[in-house]
Scaffold this motif. Structure first.
Motif, mmCIF file in Angstrom:
data_model
loop_
_atom_site.group_PDB
_atom_site.id
_atom_site.type_symbol
_atom_site.label_atom_id
_atom_site.label_comp_id
_atom_site.label_asym_id
_atom_site.label_seq_id
_atom_site.Cartn_x
_atom_site.Cartn_y
_atom_site.Cartn_z
ATOM 1 N N LYS A 99 -2.060 7.234 -16.642
ATOM 2 C CA LYS A 99 -0.868 8.103 -16.703
ATOM 3 C C LYS A 99 -0.328 8.306 -15.301
ATOM 4 C CE LYS A 99 -1.157 11.457 -20.444
ATOM 5 N NZ LYS A 99 -1.216 12.909 -20.691
ATOM 6 N N ASN A 100 0.981 8.363 -15.182
ATOM 7 C CA ASN A 100 1.566 8.758 -13.903
ATOM 8 C C ASN A 100 2.708 9.709 -14.205
ATOM 9 O OD1 ASN A 100 4.038 7.197 -14.408
ATOM 10 N ND2 ASN A 100 2.669 5.424 -14.186
ATOM 11 N N VAL A 152 0.574 -3.518 -6.112
ATOM 12 C CA VAL A 152 0.703 -2.193 -5.493
ATOM 13 C C VAL A 152 -0.672 -1.535 -5.439
ATOM 14 C CG1 VAL A 152 1.553 0.159 -5.889
ATOM 15 C CG2 VAL A 152 3.108 -1.777 -6.128
ATOM 16 N N ILE A 153 -1.023 -0.984 -4.282
ATOM 17 C CA ILE A 153 -2.265 -0.204 -4.178
ATOM 18 C C ILE A 153 -1.908 1.244 -3.874
ATOM 19 C CG2 ILE A 153 -4.417 0.167 -2.914
ATOM 20 C CD1 ILE A 153 -4.634 -2.752 -2.367
ATOM 21 N N VAL A 176 2.865 8.922 -8.043
ATOM 22 C CA VAL A 176 4.137 8.364 -7.577
ATOM 23 C C VAL A 176 4.056 6.830 -7.519
ATOM 24 C CG1 VAL A 176 5.656 8.198 -5.569
ATOM 25 C CG2 VAL A 176 4.797 10.428 -6.285
ATOM 26 N N ALA A 177 2.949 6.335 -6.965
ATOM 27 C CA ALA A 177 2.790 4.881 -6.825
ATOM 28 C C ALA A 177 2.713 4.224 -8.206
ATOM 29 C CB ALA A 177 1.534 4.576 -6.027
ATOM 30 N N GLY A 178 2.024 4.887 -9.131
ATOM 31 C CA GLY A 178 1.887 4.334 -10.485
ATOM 32 C C GLY A 178 3.242 4.228 -11.163
ATOM 33 N N LEU A 179 4.048 5.279 -11.002
ATOM 34 C CA LEU A 179 5.370 5.252 -11.632
ATOM 35 C C LEU A 179 6.233 4.157 -10.994
ATOM 36 C CD1 LEU A 179 7.374 6.396 -13.642
ATOM 37 C CD2 LEU A 179 7.976 8.176 -11.998
ATOM 38 N N ALA A 180 6.192 4.084 -9.654
ATOM 39 C CA ALA A 180 6.998 3.063 -8.971
ATOM 40 C C ALA A 180 6.562 1.665 -9.408
ATOM 41 C CB ALA A 180 6.862 3.231 -7.453
ATOM 42 N N ALA A 181 5.242 1.441 -9.496
ATOM 43 C CA ALA A 181 4.745 0.119 -9.891
ATOM 44 C C ALA A 181 5.159 -0.214 -11.320
ATOM 45 C CB ALA A 181 3.222 0.070 -9.750
ATOM 46 N N SER A 182 5.211 0.808 -12.174
ATOM 47 C CA SER A 182 5.574 0.534 -13.574
ATOM 48 C C SER A 182 7.067 0.240 -13.716
ATOM 49 C CB SER A 182 5.178 1.708 -14.473
ATOM 50 O OG SER A 182 6.120 2.755 -14.344
ATOM 51 N N ILE A 224 0.864 -1.194 0.000
ATOM 52 C CA ILE A 224 0.000 0.000 0.000
ATOM 53 C C ILE A 224 0.890 1.229 0.000
ATOM 54 C CG2 ILE A 224 -1.823 1.238 1.256
ATOM 55 C CD1 ILE A 224 -2.892 -1.368 1.277
ATOM 56 N N ILE A 225 0.660 2.125 -0.940
ATOM 57 C CA ILE A 225 1.421 3.380 -0.948
ATOM 58 C C ILE A 225 0.451 4.511 -0.625
ATOM 59 C CG2 ILE A 225 2.863 4.929 -2.319
ATOM 60 C CD1 ILE A 225 3.771 2.450 -3.900
ATOM 61 N N SER A 226 0.813 5.305 0.367
ATOM 62 C CA SER A 226 -0.130 6.339 0.806
ATOM 63 C C SER A 226 0.644 7.497 1.445
ATOM 64 C CB SER A 226 -1.110 5.721 1.809
ATOM 65 O OG SER A 226 -2.150 6.612 2.088
#
Ligand code: NAD
Length: 596
Positions: free
Chosen positions: A364-365, A321-322, A332-338, A261-263
């Motif tokens: 998009k991230n 990743v959530i 940020v989480a989307g980029l890290a997950a990609s 979980i990224i928050s």
């Protein structure tokens, strides 16, 4: 002073029901807009209907007398209640005292103070549109008590249930006075809080208990939008209580896999405790990663730290990743997950209006660099977007309005049906009335989903989602990012884009006015001065910033304009004087600006 409140002085009212109409926050916004004696809105009528149903079960078999304040919306509620109770119109007595005693006005003012305690950000509203009021001092409070007591003692002393319909009448303060005056005979019903309170006497004391929570007259069903992208397709789910039903929505998808979980701090503080049991049910192992809050978190350093932390915990390519938070967390989480293991599965649980209606949809991230915003990023479509509108209740009003800027944009891109719908329900949306909020987010997500389905990688039509943004980004860059919420700049930017469309003769005159009225109805700024009174809004500088926009190619700004509602198009080669005229319209100083 205690003798004033002697219960023995009060007639035997068998029951006193107090009813208010409309939603408190909503009414207050209405007041700010100068609509003090307004009729019920459609939503208010729905609520009055629900209350009337409730009254029929509370009052069956009793003699009832209804007193209504002369305000139109109170009288309408009283009439709806009378019909449901099988009474004649003549059983509804307009009682001028309910106005003269300043019952509603007083409680409304008091209500304001309570409202502001609950929503400190309402201060923002008041600053923009000053509302003249003084919080009640002790003396006024006592006088008020005397007035209310006077009213109650004048009621017929018989076995009659008295129904008072007034504005702003059912707040905690009024209830506390009534409990002193009438003991346990009061039932206060407030549709604004969707709750019926009963004041019960326990020995010498009184307790106030909730006896029923009204069913919303307009149930808030969960809605879905499908983003159609072949094997990358997914659903956007919008509803209430979704955070409490993660298993239902994510169970199959996660299937016991490890979750990251990224928050951010604010969101975790507010929601992690209630999320824990849900996560435990979903998976035996979950980790939480905290990123800093705010736009500055969209940086290489945040992504680097995040990736190292996840690798330290052995987050492998089978993990999920959530992103749990606003647009910053999502980006940020989307980029890290990609990037992690060249891309791992990703879920969006957005918690701001902006992220629910816009940033979580479309894959998009991005992060910011010293060369500008969102210049580094990737595409990674989520597996699902779970929009729980309950989370929006804790969002500061200014953030809510910022998100509304994007709803406005999508309604304009969507078409006449979408735009007239938001025109009708803007007040309910800003008041966070769940059924309308759900529909607004569904509508926005659907418009975006359709655009993204046709142009996932932003090579053409997806540029339309930048309606108003070429202007808005220039406003933000010129005043300094963070000087005002992004969505507020979008509101003024959309007005400027409509004006530019009119000036170029591509759309009918009148669109700008209509949009401007709508932005105003949402309580958002409509001009540059409203955005920031301390900024020198210089036209040349704003134009320079537009030239630096990422939608500018070879020095040619590509504007998204409208031929009408629902008819966006992209246009380059716009004459500079027209750009200046559009800027002048929203309040920029273009005197002495010479076309290049
Ligand atoms: P944000 O993510 O900065 O959140 C605003 C604040 O609200 C934060 O302090 C956050 O902690 C707090 N918050 C979040 N949820 C809350 C809740 N439920 N209750 C109370 N506080 C809460 O701001 P935002 O407006 O959500 O997102 C803005 C970002 O989104 C920008 O960086 C923008 O570039 C990006 N964006 C991305 C896309 C895209 O397609 N990727 C589209 C639009 C915007």
């Amino acid at each position: 002073m205690s003798t004033i409140h002697k219960v023995s002085n009060i007639p035997k009212v068998s029951k006193l029901l107090l009813v208010r109409h409309g939603q408190s926050e909503w009414n207050s916004i209405g007041k700010l807009q100068g609509q003090y004696d307004s009729p019920l809105t459609e939503l208010g009528r729905e609520q009055a209907g629900a209350i009337a149903n409730e009254l029929t079960s509370l009052c069956s078999g009793q003699n009832i007398k209804i007193y209504s304040s002369p305000l139109s919306r109170a009288h309408e509620t009283a009439t709806i209640a009378a019909q449901a109770l099988g009474l004649k119109q003549s059983d509804v007595q307009i009682d001028q005292r309910l106005n003269d005693y300043n019952l509603g006005q007083f409680s409304g003012k008091f209500g304001w103070r309570v409202l502001q305690e609950d929503h400190p950000d309402l201060e923002y509203l008041r600053l923009n549109k000053p509302l003249e009021f003084q919080p009640p001092d002790g003396e006024l409070g006592i006088n008020f008590e005397a007035r209310l007591r006077d009213f109650i003692t004048s009621l017929p002393d018989n076995d009659t249930t008295t129904l008072i319909v007034s504005h702003g009448v059912v707040n905690k303060y009024i209830r506390s006075i009534l409990r002193k005056l009438t003991g346990d005979q009061v039932i206060a019903l407030s549709e604004g809080q969707d709750t019926i309170y009963q004041l019960d006497r326990v020995g010498d004391d009184y307790i106030e208990k909730e006896i029923r929570v009204l069913n919303s007259p307009d149930v808030a069903p969960t809605k879905k939008v499908h983003v159609s992208l072949g094997e990358r397709s997914y659903d956007v789910v919008v509803g209430t209580g979704l955070l409490n039903s993660l298993q239902e929505h994510l169970g199959e998808l996660i299937n016991g896999r490890r979750v990251a979980i990224i928050s951010d701090n604010t969101v975790l503080e507010k929601y992690l405790d209630s999320l824990k049991p849900q996560l435990d049910e979903l998976t035996p192992t979950w980790h939480v990663y905290k990123v800093p809050e705010g736009e500055q978190a969209k940086a290489f350093s945040t992504v680097e730290t995040l990736l190292h932390e996840m690798l330290d915990d052995d987050i492998d390519r089978r993990c999920v990743v959530i992103a749990f938070g606003g647009g910053v967390v999502g980006d940020v989480a989307g980029l890290a997950a990609s990037l992690l293991h060249r891309g791992i599965e990703f879920i969006q649980i957005p918690t701001t209006l902006m992220s629910q209606v816009d940033s979580a949809v479309g894959g998009k991230n991005g992060i910011n660099t010293r060369h500008g915003k969102n210049l580094v990023g990737s595409f990674l479509q989520p597996k699902i977007v779970l929009n729980d509108v309950d989370t929006l209740n804790s969002l500061p009003l200014s953030e809510l309005r910022s998100g509304y800027g994007e709803i406005l944009k999508y309604a304009l891109l969507g078409g006449e049906e979408q735009f007239s719908w938001v025109e009708q329900y803007v007040d309910a949306i800003i008041a966070r009335y769940a059924p309308k909020m759900i529909e607004a987010i569904r509508m926005g997500s659907e418009v975006k989903a359709n655009i993204v389905s046709e142009d996932e990688l932003d090579k053409g039509k997806r540029a339309y989602v930048n309606l108003g943004h070429t202007f808005a980004h220039a406003f933000e860059a010129h005043a300094g990012y963070g000087s005002f919420p992004h969505g507020h700049a979008v509101g003024v930017g959309v007005i400027a884009a409509c004006k530019l469309s009119e000036l170029l003769g591509v759309c009918e005159n009148g669109l700008t006015n209509r949009v401007e009225n709508h932005v105003q109805a949402a309580g958002m700024p409509t001009s540059l001065k409203d955005l920031s009174a301390i900024t020198e809004w210089n036209g040349v500088s704003l134009h320079q910033y537009m030239l630096n926009d990422k939608k500018t190619f070879n020095g040619n700004i590509h504007f998204v304009l409208l031929k009408g509602v629902g008819q966006p198009f992209s246009q380059a080669d716009v004459p500079l004087e027209k750009i200046y005229d559009a800027l002048r319209y929203v309040g920029a100083n273009v005197n002495g600006c010479v076309p290049l």
